[in-house]
Design a protein around this motif. Structure first.
Motif, PDB file in Angstrom:
ATOM      1  N   HIS A  99       0.830  -1.214   0.000  1.00  0.00           N
ATOM      2  CA  HIS A  99       0.000   0.000   0.000  1.00  0.00           C
ATOM      3  C   HIS A  99       0.864   1.264   0.000  1.00  0.00           C
ATOM      4  O   HIS A  99       0.649   2.176  -0.805  1.00  0.00           O
ATOM      5  CB  HIS A  99      -0.919  -0.020   1.220  1.00  0.00           C
ATOM      6  CG  HIS A  99      -1.770   1.211   1.361  1.00  0.00           C
ATOM      7  ND1 HIS A  99      -2.990   1.351   0.750  1.00  0.00           N
ATOM      8  CD2 HIS A  99      -1.554   2.372   2.050  1.00  0.00           C
ATOM      9  CE1 HIS A  99      -3.493   2.536   1.034  1.00  0.00           C
ATOM     10  NE2 HIS A  99      -2.649   3.171   1.831  1.00  0.00           N
ATOM     11  N   VAL A 130       0.843   4.539  -2.888  1.00  0.00           N
ATOM     12  CA  VAL A 130      -0.204   5.446  -2.408  1.00  0.00           C
ATOM     13  C   VAL A 130      -0.688   6.381  -3.516  1.00  0.00           C
ATOM     14  O   VAL A 130      -1.886   6.600  -3.692  1.00  0.00           O
ATOM     15  CB  VAL A 130       0.291   6.253  -1.184  1.00  0.00           C
ATOM     16  CG1 VAL A 130      -0.703   7.355  -0.844  1.00  0.00           C
ATOM     17  CG2 VAL A 130       0.477   5.338   0.020  1.00  0.00           C
ATOM     18  N   THR A 131       0.248   6.939  -4.292  1.00  0.00           N
ATOM     19  CA  THR A 131      -0.146   7.868  -5.353  1.00  0.00           C
ATOM     20  C   THR A 131      -1.053   7.199  -6.374  1.00  0.00           C
ATOM     21  O   THR A 131      -2.087   7.759  -6.777  1.00  0.00           O
ATOM     22  CB  THR A 131       1.108   8.433  -6.047  1.00  0.00           C
ATOM     23  OG1 THR A 131       1.943   9.073  -5.077  1.00  0.00           O
ATOM     24  CG2 THR A 131       0.714   9.447  -7.115  1.00  0.00           C
ATOM     25  N   GLN A 132      -0.699   5.996  -6.799  1.00  0.00           N
ATOM     26  CA  GLN A 132      -1.533   5.267  -7.751  1.00  0.00           C
ATOM     27  C   GLN A 132      -2.892   4.925  -7.151  1.00  0.00           C
ATOM     28  O   GLN A 132      -3.919   4.979  -7.841  1.00  0.00           O
ATOM     29  CB  GLN A 132      -0.820   3.985  -8.197  1.00  0.00           C
ATOM     30  CG  GLN A 132       0.371   4.211  -9.101  1.00  0.00           C
ATOM     31  CD  GLN A 132      -0.023   4.894 -10.402  1.00  0.00           C
ATOM     32  OE1 GLN A 132      -0.982   4.499 -11.046  1.00  0.00           O
ATOM     33  NE2 GLN A 132       0.708   5.936 -10.772  1.00  0.00           N
ATOM     34  N   GLN A 153      -4.485   6.661  -4.931  1.00  0.00           N
ATOM     35  CA  GLN A 153      -5.270   7.895  -4.951  1.00  0.00           C
ATOM     36  C   GLN A 153      -5.833   8.165  -6.342  1.00  0.00           C
ATOM     37  O   GLN A 153      -7.005   8.536  -6.502  1.00  0.00           O
ATOM     38  CB  GLN A 153      -4.402   9.064  -4.489  1.00  0.00           C
ATOM     39  CG  GLN A 153      -4.013   8.998  -3.014  1.00  0.00           C
ATOM     40  CD  GLN A 153      -2.965  10.030  -2.654  1.00  0.00           C
ATOM     41  OE1 GLN A 153      -2.262  10.534  -3.518  1.00  0.00           O
ATOM     42  NE2 GLN A 153      -2.855  10.333  -1.357  1.00  0.00           N
ATOM     43  N   LEU A 154      -4.993   7.992  -7.374  1.00  0.00           N
ATOM     44  CA  LEU A 154      -5.441   8.243  -8.737  1.00  0.00           C
ATOM     45  C   LEU A 154      -6.553   7.286  -9.162  1.00  0.00           C
ATOM     46  O   LEU A 154      -7.442   7.647  -9.934  1.00  0.00           O
ATOM     47  CB  LEU A 154      -4.258   8.120  -9.711  1.00  0.00           C
ATOM     48  CG  LEU A 154      -3.181   9.210  -9.586  1.00  0.00           C
ATOM     49  CD1 LEU A 154      -1.981   8.869 -10.449  1.00  0.00           C
ATOM     50  CD2 LEU A 154      -3.747  10.574  -9.981  1.00  0.00           C
ATOM     51  N   ARG A 165      -8.740   6.124  -7.151  1.00  0.00           N
ATOM     52  CA  ARG A 165      -9.840   6.330  -6.199  1.00  0.00           C
ATOM     53  C   ARG A 165     -10.111   5.056  -5.392  1.00  0.00           C
ATOM     54  O   ARG A 165     -11.256   4.649  -5.199  1.00  0.00           O
ATOM     55  CB  ARG A 165     -11.105   6.783  -6.935  1.00  0.00           C
ATOM     56  CG  ARG A 165     -10.907   8.018  -7.789  1.00  0.00           C
ATOM     57  CD  ARG A 165     -12.231   8.582  -8.305  1.00  0.00           C
ATOM     58  NE  ARG A 165     -13.025   7.603  -9.008  1.00  0.00           N
ATOM     59  CZ  ARG A 165     -12.849   7.235 -10.280  1.00  0.00           C
ATOM     60  NH1 ARG A 165     -11.861   7.776 -10.986  1.00  0.00           N
ATOM     61  NH2 ARG A 165     -13.638   6.355 -10.835  1.00  0.00           N
ATOM     62  N   GLN A 166      -9.032   4.441  -4.938  1.00  0.00           N
ATOM     63  CA  GLN A 166      -9.150   3.192  -4.196  1.00  0.00           C
ATOM     64  C   GLN A 166      -8.734   3.331  -2.731  1.00  0.00           C
ATOM     65  O   GLN A 166      -8.493   2.316  -2.073  1.00  0.00           O
ATOM     66  CB  GLN A 166      -8.309   2.112  -4.877  1.00  0.00           C
ATOM     67  CG  GLN A 166      -8.844   1.655  -6.218  1.00  0.00           C
ATOM     68  CD  GLN A 166     -10.219   1.040  -6.083  1.00  0.00           C
ATOM     69  OE1 GLN A 166     -10.401   0.059  -5.363  1.00  0.00           O
ATOM     70  NE2 GLN A 166     -11.208   1.612  -6.760  1.00  0.00           N
ATOM     71  N   THR A 167      -8.647   4.555  -2.246  1.00  0.00           N
ATOM     72  CA  THR A 167      -8.235   4.720  -0.842  1.00  0.00           C
ATOM     73  C   THR A 167      -9.247   4.091   0.102  1.00  0.00           C
ATOM     74  O   THR A 167      -8.881   3.470   1.098  1.00  0.00           O
ATOM     75  CB  THR A 167      -8.055   6.205  -0.505  1.00  0.00           C
ATOM     76  OG1 THR A 167      -9.242   6.921  -0.855  1.00  0.00           O
ATOM     77  CG2 THR A 167      -6.867   6.801  -1.251  1.00  0.00           C
ATOM     78  N   GLU A 199      -8.402   1.102   2.631  1.00  0.00           N
ATOM     79  CA  GLU A 199      -8.532   1.306   4.080  1.00  0.00           C
ATOM     80  C   GLU A 199      -9.447   0.264   4.706  1.00  0.00           C
ATOM     81  O   GLU A 199      -9.208  -0.187   5.835  1.00  0.00           O
ATOM     82  CB  GLU A 199      -9.058   2.721   4.344  1.00  0.00           C
ATOM     83  CG  GLU A 199      -8.021   3.807   4.054  1.00  0.00           C
ATOM     84  CD  GLU A 199      -8.634   5.178   3.902  1.00  0.00           C
ATOM     85  OE1 GLU A 199      -9.869   5.313   4.092  1.00  0.00           O
ATOM     86  OE2 GLU A 199      -7.882   6.127   3.562  1.00  0.00           O
TER      87      GLU A 199
END
Length: 583
Positions: free
Chosen positions: A209, A213-215, A217-218, A220-222, A226
């Motif tokens: 993870h 993190v940047t990928q 976020q792009l 939209r899988q945060t 989590e």
């Protein structure tokens, strides 16, 4: 005849050879703990002397001596315990260091298929949690167990000396305690394994993870990530909760036996005082010894639970160390002959990845030293696999691959790696200076050598933007270099090695066509007698090769030059059409 099970857990038998080099420090620690336990007897025996003899006689001179003995007892125990703890700490740090190095060396010996199926976080975890747990066992838990065992033996001896009858009240507690321990041992061990497994899974997830993190976020899988983290952490907490509840039951039952013994001992001792069979000083001393005996035993659950976690950690490290490499060096392996051309022959080769159905089948293939070969085909055709088999990242399931007339399995890996250089599309660069990255494997390269090869691969103008030039550090994951610059550095490093076979597996994919053409010309000039194998989807890089292998579904379905294949091979024509549309 059935063998009796060893009273020493198998995990400790495995650990002992690892601890043996530090045995002198452990012996010194043991002696310190033993002396500290003997000094612990001074206080209750002195109190007995104080109550029964000194205070009734009002003897001030002996009172001073008694106080001095009590002071020496407490202070001596503190000094010896600290010294023993220091010796143990030194020993366990040495053992942890050796374990980490041994684990790293073993993992370094494993073949590519292990790393293909194992997440990086799972690879990292044994180096951290389990070895830290073993270190704690050696530096804190084991001394506590030894201290308890030594103190128990010494204290029981002193109690027997003071009053054998009262001591007999204590003895039945031992089998009662052992019975409780036996009942809970396996359950605690299983739950300790579950805790370790849950922690390992979360560690693997977290590493993956945080590295993306940047990928995430792009994409939209945060949120889903989590939720996955919450699920894994919940499983960890649940497994720890189960271990804790089992420990609480164990603690309650073991403490019941201990408290019952204390109450019965005080009751019996008081009756004996009433009957003048025991002095008050002896009863007080006996009670002090009893507390000294059972106070550490009351912590037995915590020590036992922690020991089970240590055993689980040992089993986890054992499991890694027991993994065997599928690419092994034969004990009679020999280096490649330096005076023979490195002709390559594939004969009846078959290979399939674990858990996958795609199979590589190459009945016959010959590659002469110095040839310029391109391998093309659709995704999943087996192009990279063929190249990796030649570099012996994997071993064939059947058939043989010969190099200079010798089966690659009979060649030393060091010799093969120095002669056959395989570069992937995303080559690895380390968080070191550019010079250090280039010198890996060729530490004798001068600064002039480095600057020359960087100029040849077209990196000089890129390095001019760094104030330190060759001494500039490459950031983690080479984040301060572009993809093309990373590939140029990796190719420069390979040219310094001057391999006799160079395999570029999409290693020029991030270069523009003009730069790629210049790079391939540079390789031709630098390595004119070496074999060059290029795996590529780009038309301009393959059409210049003297020979092209066309692959489909793990088989070679075309072998010739660009003109011949263009005229006669339908699959190659499809590839050319696809490559032209992409470019």
């Amino acid at each position: 005849m059935t063998r009796m099970p060893s009273p020493i857990p198998s995990e400790l038998r495995w650990l002992f050879p690892k601890v043996k080099p530090q045995l002198a420090l452990h012996v010194a620690s043991f002696l310190c703990l033993t002396l500290a336990s003997l000094l612990a007897l001074v206080t209750p025996l002195t109190i007995r002397w104080l109550i029964d003899s000194i205070l009734p006689a009002h003897n001030a001179h002996l009172l001073v001596i008694a106080i001095a003995l009590i002071f020496a007892s407490y202070e001596g125990r503190a000094v010896l315990s600290s010294l023993g703890g220091y010796f143990t700490f030194r020993a366990t740090q040495g053992t942890a260091l050796a374990l980490r190095i041994s684990l790293l060396q073993h993992i370094d010996s494993l073949s590519a298929d292990y790393f293909d199926r194992t997440p990086v976080g799972e690879l990292l975890y044994p180096f951290e949690g389990p070895i830290d747990e073993i270190s704690y066992f050696g530096s804190d838990l084991l001394p506590s167990i030894l201290r308890t065992a030594i103190a128990a033996g010494v204290t029981l001896s002193a109690m027997t000396f003071l009053n054998p009858l009262l001591t007999l009240v204590v003895v039945p507690l031992v089998p009662a305690f052992l019975a409780v321990r036996h009942r809970y041992r396996r359950r605690i061990g299983r739950q300790a394994d579950l805790v370790q497994a849950a922690r390992s899974k979360f560690s693997s997830f977290l590493q993956e993870h945080l590295s993306a993190v940047t990928q995430i976020q792009l994409l939209r899988q945060t949120g889903p990530q989590e939720r996955k983290a919450s699920e894994l952490l919940t499983n960890t907490v649940r497994s720890q909760d189960g271990l804790c509840k089992t420990g609480a039951f164990f603690s309650a039952l073991s403490n019941l036996a201990v408290v019952s013994g204390v109450v019965v001992t005080i009751a019996c001792g008081s009756v004996m005082v009433f009957r003048n069979q025991l002095t008050i000083g002896t009863l007080v001393a006996f009670y002090s010894l009893l507390v000294q005996l059972f106070d550490p035993l009351s912590m037995a659950m915590e020590m036992y639970s922690r020991a089970q976690r240590t055993f689980a950690s040992i089993r986890q490290i054992q499991a890694v160390l027991e993994i065997a490499s599928t690419v092994k060096e034969h004990h009679q392996a020999k280096p490649l002959a330096s005076d023979r051309p490195l002709h390559v022959v594939f004969r009846n080769v078959s290979f399939v990845y674990q858990r996958r159905s795609d199979v590589i089948r190459i009945p016959s293939l010959e590659i002469l030293q110095g040839e310029r070969i391109a391998i093309v085909g659709p995704n999943g055709a087996g192009k990279s696999t063929l190249a990796k088999l030649l570099a012996r990242l994997y071993d064939v399931d059947s058939g043989e691959i010969f190099i200079a007339g010798t089966d690659v399995r009979a060649v030393t890996l060091a010799s093969l790696r120095s002669s056959v250089c395989y570069l992937p599309a995303q080559p690895v660069l380390f968080h070191r200076s550019i010079a250090d990255n280039l010198r890996i494997g060729r530490f004798d390269s001068s600064c002039d050598d480095l600057e020359r090869v960087l100029q040849l691969v077209g990196l000089t103008k890129y390095l001019d933007r760094f104030p330190g030039s060759l001494e500039e550090y490459i950031e983690p994951s080479a984040s301060n270099l572009s993809s093309g610059e990373r590939q140029r550095v990796a190719i420069a490093r390979a040219l310094l090695h001057r391999p006799r076979i160079l395999i570029l597996d999409e290693t020029t994919s991030s270069l523009d066509p003009t730069s790629e053409e210049a790079m391939l010309r540079t390789i031709d000039r630098m390595l004119p007698d070496s074999t060059l194998i290029v795996v590529s989807h780009r038309l301009h890089s393959i059409s210049r090769m003297g020979r092209i292998l066309v692959m489909r579904k793990g088989q070679i379905v075309g072998d010739g030059n660009h003109s011949d294949l263009n005229a006669a091979n339908a699959l190659y024509n499809e590839f050319l059409t696809s490559a032209a549309s992409v470019s």
